[in-house]
Design a protein around this motif. Sequence first.
Motif, PDB file in Angstrom:
ATOM      1  N   ARG A   1      39.955  56.948  46.080  1.00  0.00           N
ATOM      2  CA  ARG A   1      38.823  57.063  45.153  1.00  0.00           C
ATOM      3  C   ARG A   1      37.612  57.456  45.989  1.00  0.00           C
ATOM      4  NH1 ARG A   1      39.308  51.387  42.632  1.00  0.00           N
ATOM      5  NH2 ARG A   1      37.089  51.682  42.283  1.00  0.00           N
ATOM      6  N   GLY A   2      36.705  56.545  46.252  1.00  0.00           N
ATOM      7  CA  GLY A   2      35.518  56.914  47.015  1.00  0.00           C
ATOM      8  C   GLY A   2      35.405  56.242  48.361  1.00  0.00           C
ATOM      9  N   LYS A   3      36.114  55.114  48.556  1.00  0.00           N
ATOM     10  CA  LYS A   3      35.974  54.361  49.799  1.00  0.00           C
ATOM     11  C   LYS A   3      36.953  54.807  50.874  1.00  0.00           C
ATOM     12  CE  LYS A   3      34.177  50.130  47.654  1.00  0.00           C
ATOM     13  NZ  LYS A   3      34.393  48.679  47.439  1.00  0.00           N
ATOM     14  N   GLY A   4      38.149  55.163  50.473  1.00  0.00           N
ATOM     15  CA  GLY A   4      39.156  55.540  51.448  1.00  0.00           C
ATOM     16  C   GLY A   4      38.765  56.786  52.211  1.00  0.00           C
ATOM     17  N   GLN A   5      38.619  56.670  53.508  1.00  0.00           N
ATOM     18  CA  GLN A   5      38.179  57.784  54.349  1.00  0.00           C
ATOM     19  C   GLN A   5      39.390  58.534  54.904  1.00  0.00           C
ATOM     20  OE1 GLN A   5      34.726  58.489  54.865  1.00  0.00           O
ATOM     21  NE2 GLN A   5      34.604  57.002  53.206  1.00  0.00           N
ATOM     22  N   VAL A   6      39.430  59.840  54.691  1.00  0.00           N
ATOM     23  CA  VAL A   6      40.537  60.648  55.202  1.00  0.00           C
ATOM     24  C   VAL A   6      39.957  61.698  56.148  1.00  0.00           C
ATOM     25  CG1 VAL A   6      42.576  61.997  54.619  1.00  0.00           C
ATOM     26  CG2 VAL A   6      41.724  60.288  52.999  1.00  0.00           C
TER      27      VAL A   6
ATOM     28  N   ALA B   1      22.006  56.204  50.648  1.00  0.00           N
ATOM     29  CA  ALA B   1      22.532  56.761  51.894  1.00  0.00           C
ATOM     30  C   ALA B   1      23.507  55.795  52.541  1.00  0.00           C
ATOM     31  CB  ALA B   1      21.387  57.091  52.841  1.00  0.00           C
ATOM     32  N   GLU B   2      23.256  54.507  52.399  1.00  0.00           N
ATOM     33  CA  GLU B   2      24.157  53.480  52.918  1.00  0.00           C
ATOM     34  C   GLU B   2      24.587  52.581  51.761  1.00  0.00           C
ATOM     35  OE1 GLU B   2      24.266  49.793  56.176  1.00  0.00           O
ATOM     36  OE2 GLU B   2      22.548  51.152  56.105  1.00  0.00           O
ATOM     37  N   GLU B   3      25.891  52.526  51.529  1.00  0.00           N
ATOM     38  CA  GLU B   3      26.411  51.726  50.424  1.00  0.00           C
ATOM     39  C   GLU B   3      27.487  50.758  50.926  1.00  0.00           C
ATOM     40  OE1 GLU B   3      27.816  54.355  47.379  1.00  0.00           O
ATOM     41  OE2 GLU B   3      25.871  55.311  47.084  1.00  0.00           O
ATOM     42  N   PRO B   4      27.381  49.463  50.565  1.00  0.00           N
ATOM     43  CA  PRO B   4      26.230  48.869  49.893  1.00  0.00           C
ATOM     44  C   PRO B   4      25.024  48.801  50.831  1.00  0.00           C
ATOM     45  CG  PRO B   4      27.751  47.155  50.591  1.00  0.00           C
ATOM     46  CD  PRO B   4      28.429  48.461  50.881  1.00  0.00           C
ATOM     47  N   PRO B   5      23.826  48.639  50.289  1.00  0.00           N
ATOM     48  CA  PRO B   5      22.644  48.559  51.153  1.00  0.00           C
ATOM     49  C   PRO B   5      22.658  47.277  51.972  1.00  0.00           C
ATOM     50  CG  PRO B   5      22.077  48.008  48.886  1.00  0.00           C
ATOM     51  CD  PRO B   5      23.489  48.500  48.857  1.00  0.00           C
ATOM     52  N   VAL B   6      21.937  47.308  53.062  1.00  0.00           N
ATOM     53  CA  VAL B   6      21.836  46.102  53.890  1.00  0.00           C
ATOM     54  C   VAL B   6      21.083  45.029  53.114  1.00  0.00           C
ATOM     55  CG1 VAL B   6      21.877  47.380  56.044  1.00  0.00           C
ATOM     56  CG2 VAL B   6      19.683  46.899  54.956  1.00  0.00           C
ATOM     57  N   GLU B   7      21.329  43.793  53.451  1.00  0.00           N
ATOM     58  CA  GLU B   7      20.651  42.689  52.777  1.00  0.00           C
ATOM     59  C   GLU B   7      19.138  42.798  53.001  1.00  0.00           C
ATOM     60  OE1 GLU B   7      20.908  37.786  52.527  1.00  0.00           O
ATOM     61  OE2 GLU B   7      22.185  38.910  53.915  1.00  0.00           O
TER      62      GLU B   7
END
Length: 321
Positions: A52-57, A257-263
């Motif tokens: 989907r969107g998280k798996g990096q190939v 730009a960064e997901e999820p955002p930092v706390e």
Amino acid sequence: MNRKNILLLETIAEDAMSMLENASDINILTGFDETSLKHQIENNAIDAIITRGKGQVRNSFMEQLPNLKVISRCGVGLDNIDVSSATKRGIKVVNAPNSNADTIAEHTIALLLMLQRNLYNAVTMVKENRWGDRGTYVGDETHGKTLGIIGMGNIGKKVAHIAKALGMNVIYWSSKKEDVPFSFVEFQHLLTTSDAISLHLPLTSKTEKLIDSAAFSLMKTNALLINTARGGIIDQKELFTALQSNSIAGFAADVLAEEPPVENDPLLQLKNVLITAHLGSLTKTTYTKMCTMTVKNTLAILRNEASMENCVFNKKELDNN
């Protein structure tokens, strides 16, 4: 029967999973974590990957899979897949074109209206039993305002037509002129004249940080920026600076730009910012459509059957968007 091995990097919609389970010529493998992924790679010849969107190939991953024929993404954007390396290796990269156009267009307009009408704060005011504070409310309508659309693809077109129905004046800038009833303008002209700007571009080397300090310096001080495309199109540090200094009036997005955002991300603390958690496509209807479309085309390619037109990407097409 020579069964093909399909590796899932993430869960997919129930209907799409059923399609795989009912395919007698398919073995379903899952690699949802590093341990299971390593096991599958070491013990099976992988013919296709579905993510989907998280798996990096990336290229290093492809190097471990000499039998890989297809990399499929249940979605539209392909920034989690190294399309260039896949193309060089003769691996077909599949996505679900136009599957999320309606829902992302709706989400874009919803964010625009929430921001323009200051609806989040208005609703919060009542929930916090501060009805008497209605005299402090500040908001405006979209009717008569100019919406500048950056990227006039499938989603951009739908956003444009909805905005026109709301009485907005629509202009656009894209990599090429489109056959649409809206005015094509130069990039800088769009930035300087738009009351609201909506981004609808893929994230590529050409579009990364397209909206930078120079772009923000050209925008109206009352401008609203909407991003339902990819977070990396905006320089997030410069975005924060522009919002904090009131160089622009507000920002609403479904992507960062960064997901999820930092706390405690300072961007999220600003009152003129609305962020949703990259869920614009996660309506039941669209999520199911994206996954079933992707699975159907993956199976067709593995079976040497005809797949849906335009479902297979390559590097040249990606660069031209």
